[in-house]
Each structure stands twice: as structure tokens, then as C-alpha cells.
Design a protein around this motif. Structure first.
Motif, short mmCIF file in Angstrom:
data_model
loop_
_atom_site.label_atom_id
_atom_site.label_comp_id
_atom_site.label_asym_id
_atom_site.label_seq_id
_atom_site.Cartn_x
_atom_site.Cartn_y
_atom_site.Cartn_z
N SER A 1 33.35 26.90 32.66
CA SER A 1 32.88 26.08 31.56
C SER A 1 32.86 24.63 32.03
N TYR A 2 31.85 23.90 31.61
CA TYR A 2 31.61 22.56 32.16
C TYR A 2 31.40 21.53 31.06
N LEU A 3 31.48 20.26 31.46
CA LEU A 3 31.27 19.15 30.54
C LEU A 3 30.18 18.23 31.09
N PRO A 4 29.00 18.22 30.50
CA PRO A 4 27.96 17.24 30.84
C PRO A 4 27.90 16.15 29.78
N PHE B 1 39.89 14.39 30.41
CA PHE B 1 39.99 15.83 30.14
C PHE B 1 40.39 16.60 31.39
N VAL B 2 39.79 16.28 32.53
CA VAL B 2 39.99 17.11 33.73
C VAL B 2 41.04 16.57 34.69
N ASN B 3 41.47 15.31 34.51
CA ASN B 3 42.39 14.71 35.49
C ASN B 3 43.69 14.19 34.91
N ASP B 4 43.83 14.15 33.61
CA ASP B 4 45.06 13.61 33.03
C ASP B 4 46.10 14.73 32.89
N PRO B 5 47.32 14.54 33.40
CA PRO B 5 48.34 15.59 33.31
C PRO B 5 48.63 16.03 31.88
N ALA B 6 48.64 15.08 30.94
CA ALA B 6 48.92 15.45 29.55
C ALA B 6 47.84 16.38 29.01
N ALA B 7 46.57 16.07 29.32
CA ALA B 7 45.47 16.93 28.87
C ALA B 7 45.55 18.30 29.53
N SER B 8 45.89 18.33 30.81
CA SER B 8 45.97 19.60 31.54
C SER B 8 47.08 20.48 31.00
N LYS B 9 48.20 19.88 30.61
CA LYS B 9 49.31 20.66 30.06
C LYS B 9 48.97 21.23 28.69
N ILE B 10 48.07 20.57 27.98
CA ILE B 10 47.60 21.11 26.70
C ILE B 10 46.62 22.25 26.94
N PHE B 11 45.67 22.02 27.83
CA PHE B 11 44.57 22.97 28.04
C PHE B 11 45.01 24.21 28.81
N ALA C 1 43.67 18.70 20.25
CA ALA C 1 44.85 17.99 20.75
C ALA C 1 44.48 17.07 21.91
N ILE C 2 43.58 17.52 22.78
CA ILE C 2 43.14 16.67 23.89
C ILE C 2 42.35 15.47 23.37
N ALA C 3 41.47 15.71 22.40
CA ALA C 3 40.71 14.61 21.81
C ALA C 3 41.64 13.62 21.12
N ASP C 4 42.67 14.12 20.45
CA ASP C 4 43.66 13.25 19.80
C ASP C 4 44.41 12.41 20.83
N ALA C 5 44.81 13.04 21.94
CA ALA C 5 45.53 12.33 22.99
C ALA C 5 44.66 11.24 23.61
N PHE C 6 43.38 11.54 23.77
CA PHE C 6 42.46 10.54 24.32
C PHE C 6 42.32 9.36 23.37
N GLU C 7 42.17 9.64 22.08
CA GLU C 7 42.06 8.55 21.10
C GLU C 7 43.31 7.67 21.11
N ALA C 8 44.47 8.30 21.31
CA ALA C 8 45.73 7.54 21.30
C ALA C 8 45.80 6.54 22.45
N THR C 9 45.20 6.90 23.59
CA THR C 9 45.22 6.02 24.76
C THR C 9 43.96 5.18 24.89
N HIS C 10 42.97 5.45 24.05
CA HIS C 10 41.72 4.68 24.05
C HIS C 10 41.37 4.35 22.59
#
Length: 407
Positions: free
Chosen positions: A343-346, A364-374, A82-91
Motif C-alpha cells: 500500500s502506498y501514499l501519493p 507517516f513512514v519515518n517517524d518512530p511514533a507513527a511506526s509504533k502505531i501502524f 491516531a497517526i493523523a492526530d500525532a502529526f497534527e500535534a507536532t505540526h
């Protein structure tokens, strides 16, 4: 000879065949020059022409980022997707290709990809694994991407930022912050006649409770044991080491525990195995590396187990009683040995698109929409600002998870 009128079209033909005028000669030269230019471009390789046309189009370049994580749990996978989908929608110029594997399969697969030079652009990373991947040259130093603001860490506690560093270089960004400890089903403990322990318990007390739990199962006529066998649990061993004022591994990668430490560790669990306080080796192997819904805790055949605190909500989903968690037992004296992990993201050192990968991590770490999903999938939010965003959305079990981390 009798003169003959020439039709207009025929006059034009004769004029063209005759000697050209000065004006006509200039037109002809221009025509041949343009023709030569066209022919010259036609003879260039197609790839070269395409490359020339692509220069300066980085901002809108269509790219695909490879993104991988561990879990293979339906709920977790749904959140990452869902986060990856949301990112694709805005990018819209970036496509996220996803790879998923269980914890046991994830690391061998990732090591193979790194060795082959085709590691994913963005990958899930654990704090206990990062030094190995840095030594392999697999991770990008993202310090410049942080300095430029492409990845914004200004709302992260410095201690959380620093966990993503090695030798002073920033290699990864926290998805979430958690700890591991001992999980138990409060209702099951009551059935077994065991009073709920507290965070000041010791390893001696833990052994007694494990034996008592096994006896309780036997009295109920049910198959079960007081505790999981944690002799092969690396994180529990790391806590054991810290309780002895040591680290599991030294800075040079060598083992930080001596022979006596290791003998003490394996003897503790061997005695519990002999007394029936933990399962036999065959049962432990049978239930290793299974999904949450298949674990011994969920099946109700152990009273205590080692689990990352961020997993409490997942376990609660499959258990009727209330799930609680405590820090691991400690020695009779000395420190608790507990430590914050996560857990981390490099970004892969071989990524062709580090800027786009950094943009995804920042989302992933700073967008409110992503945070509400995660929410708290990998523990408390690393960003204090995002913690404030999700706090009103937390369930009671998630609030207990936060309490366990803050204990």
C-alpha cells in the motif's frame, strides 16, 4: 474703541482662522498627505489587503490536508486516525481532514473525485492501481520532494522505492510491503482431516484439497466448502499469469493473457464450482466486500481463502485457531509467480499544499511514533530502520506474517 482682553482659548481660535504662518503651513501639508494615504488604503479591496499581509507566511500558514484510505475496519481506522492526530500535534498549523471507505467503495469514489478535480491531497494507493491514476494525470511526480529530503527514502530498499515509480518518475511511497497468498485456520484443517500443505503445492493439489475440505464439512454435518472461489480475484489471476511467464497487463495497458489462458483459468474454477469444492455464485456474492469479521474464513465456512499477508493479525483477532498463510499454488513446473506488493501514499497532482503533504508522508513512514502505531497494518515496514523499531513489539501472529512474506 475700548480694548478688550481675549480669553486664551478664543485667541487660539482667532489665530487658526487667520492667515497661517509658514511653520503652520508645513504641518497642514503633512496632515493632508497622511490623510490622503489613509483614504487610499481604505479604498483598496479587502481581499487585496489580506493577500498582501499573507505574503511570506507560508511556513506558518494554516492549511487543511485531505487524507483518504480504504478499510472501514475499526482497528485500521483507529491506527490511521491516531497517526493523523500525532502529526497534527507536532505540526499545529496543519489540520488533517480524513475520508474512509471500504475497498469496494474506495476506488469508484476516488476516480470520481479525480474526474471532478477535487482528489484528496494524500491518498491510499495500491501498486495494481497506480498506472491508471498516472494516466489520468492524477498523481504528482514527487521526485523533487524526495531529492530535497522532504521525503526521506534513504532507509528504503531500492526495490521498494522502485515500485513507487512509473516511467522513471517517483509517484508514491510505500506505507508497507506485503504479498497475498492462501490463508487457512490450522485447527479447522485438523477438524476436516486435511494435513497442512506447504509452499511447494500445485494447483492440481489445491483442487484436490478443496474437494476434500468440502467433503469434510459434509461429514461433520456443517455447511462449508474447501476453498473460496477466486475466479474474480485479480491478484490471484496475476500470479497465474506470471506462472506462465506473462503479466496480467502489458505496458500499453492491454491484457497480457491470451484466450487459451483465460479459458484455462475460468474452467479451473468452474469445475471446482461444479464439484462443490468452492461455493456457488450466490454465496460468493453474498460474502463479497464484507469486513474481516464477516468473511467466510472467520465464519468458518471455508478452509482456504486468498488474503493479503498483512491481514493475518486482523483475521487472527476473530478466530480461535491459529491462522497460517502460504504462497499460492503454482504449476507443476515453472515459477511461483509470487510478487511483492503493498500500500502506498501519493500526492494529488492538484494539491495546493504539496510540501505539507510530503511532510505528512515523511512523518507517516519515518517517524518512530507513527511506526509504533501502524506496526504491520499494511505489511512489513518499508524502512529498514522502522522495522528495527517495531520488531520488539510484534506478536507471534505478526512474526508469522513476516515469515510468510519472506518465504
Amino acid at each position: 474703541m475700548k480694548s478688550v482682553d481675549i480669553p486664551m482659548w478664543n485667541r487660539s481660535c482667532r489665530s487658526a482662522l487667520g492667515r497661517p504662518t509658514e511653520k503652520k503651513e508645513k504641518h497642514m501639508k503633512r496632515f493632508y498627505f497622511v490623510l490622503l494615504v489613509v483614504l487610499a488604503f481604505a479604498m483598496l479591496p479587502v481581499g487585496l489587503l489580506f493577500a498582501a499581509g499573507q505574503q511570506g507566511s507560508d511556513a506558518s500558514e494554516e492549511v487543511t490536508l485531505e487524507f483518504t484510505w480504504w478499510g472501514a475496519d475499526v482497528s485500521r481506522d483507529a491506527k490511521y486516525n491516531a497517526i493523523a492526530d500525532a502529526f497534527e500535534a507536532t505540526h499545529p498549523s496543519i489540520t488533517m481532514s480524513r475520508q474512509i471507505a471500504s475497498w469496494a467503495d474506495y476506488w469508484p469514489k476516488l476516480i470520481t473525485q479525480v474526474a471532478g478535480g477535487n482528489a484528496p491531497d494524500v491518498m491510499g494507493m495500491h501498486a495494481t492501481k497506480v498506472s491508471d491514476f498516472v494516466r489520468r494525470g492524477a498523481l504528482l511526480d514527487i521526485g523533487s520532494l524526495v531529492d530535497s529530503g522532504t521525503i526521506d527514502l534513504t532507509t528504503f530498499p531500492q526495490s521498494v522505492v522502485d515500485v513507487g515509480k512509473l516511467d522513471g518518475n517517483q509517484y508514491m511511497v510505500a506505507q508497507g510491503v506485503t504479498m497475498t497468498g492462501i490463508l487457512f485456520n490450522a485447527s479447522l484443517l485438523q477438524e476436516l482431516g486435511i494435513a497442512e500443505p506447504t509452499n511447494d503445492w500445485t494447483w492440481s493439489e489445491y483442487a484436490d484439497l478443496s474437494r476434500k475440505g468440502s467433503a469434510g464439512f459434509k461429514a461433520l454435518g456443517r455447511r462449508g466448502w474447501g476453498s473460496a472461489d477466486m475466479s474474480a480475484d485479480r491478484t490471484t489471476l496475476a500470479v497465474w499469469a506470471r506462472q506462465r511467464n506473462k503479466e496480467l497487463f502489458n505496458e500499453d495497458g492491454s491484457l497480457g493473457l491470451n484466450e487459451k489462458d483465460m479459458v484455462d483459468w475460468f474452467t479451473y474454477w468452474a469445475n471446482l464450482r461444479k464439484d462443490g469444492g468452492v461455493p456457488d455464485a450466490a454465496t460468493t456474492v453474498e460474502y463479497r466486500n464484507l469486513g474481516v469479521e464477516q468473511t467466510m474464513i472467520v465464519k468458518g465456512i471455508i478452509a482456504f481463502g486468498s488474503v493479503p499477508f498483512n491481514q493475518l493479525p486482523n483475521y487472527q483477532r476473530y478466530v480461535d485457531g491459529e491462522i497460517h498463510a502460504l504462497l499460492r499454488p503454482s504449476g507443476d513446473t515453472g515459477p511461483s509467480g509470487a510478487f511483492v506488493e503493498g500500500s502506498y501514499l501519493p500526492i494529488s497532482a492538484n494539491s495546493d499544499y504539496p510540501e505539507q503533504a510530503a511532510t505528512f508522508i515523511n512523518f507517516f513512514v519515518n517517524d518512530p511514533a507513527a511506526s509504533k502505531i501502524f506496526l504491520l497494518e499494511q505489511g512489513a515496514m518499508a524502512s529498514s530502520e522502522m522495522n528495527a523499531v517495531v520488531m520488539p513489539l510484534l506478536s507471534p501472529i505478526q512474526q508469522r506474517m513476516i515469515s510468510a512474506i519472506e518465504a
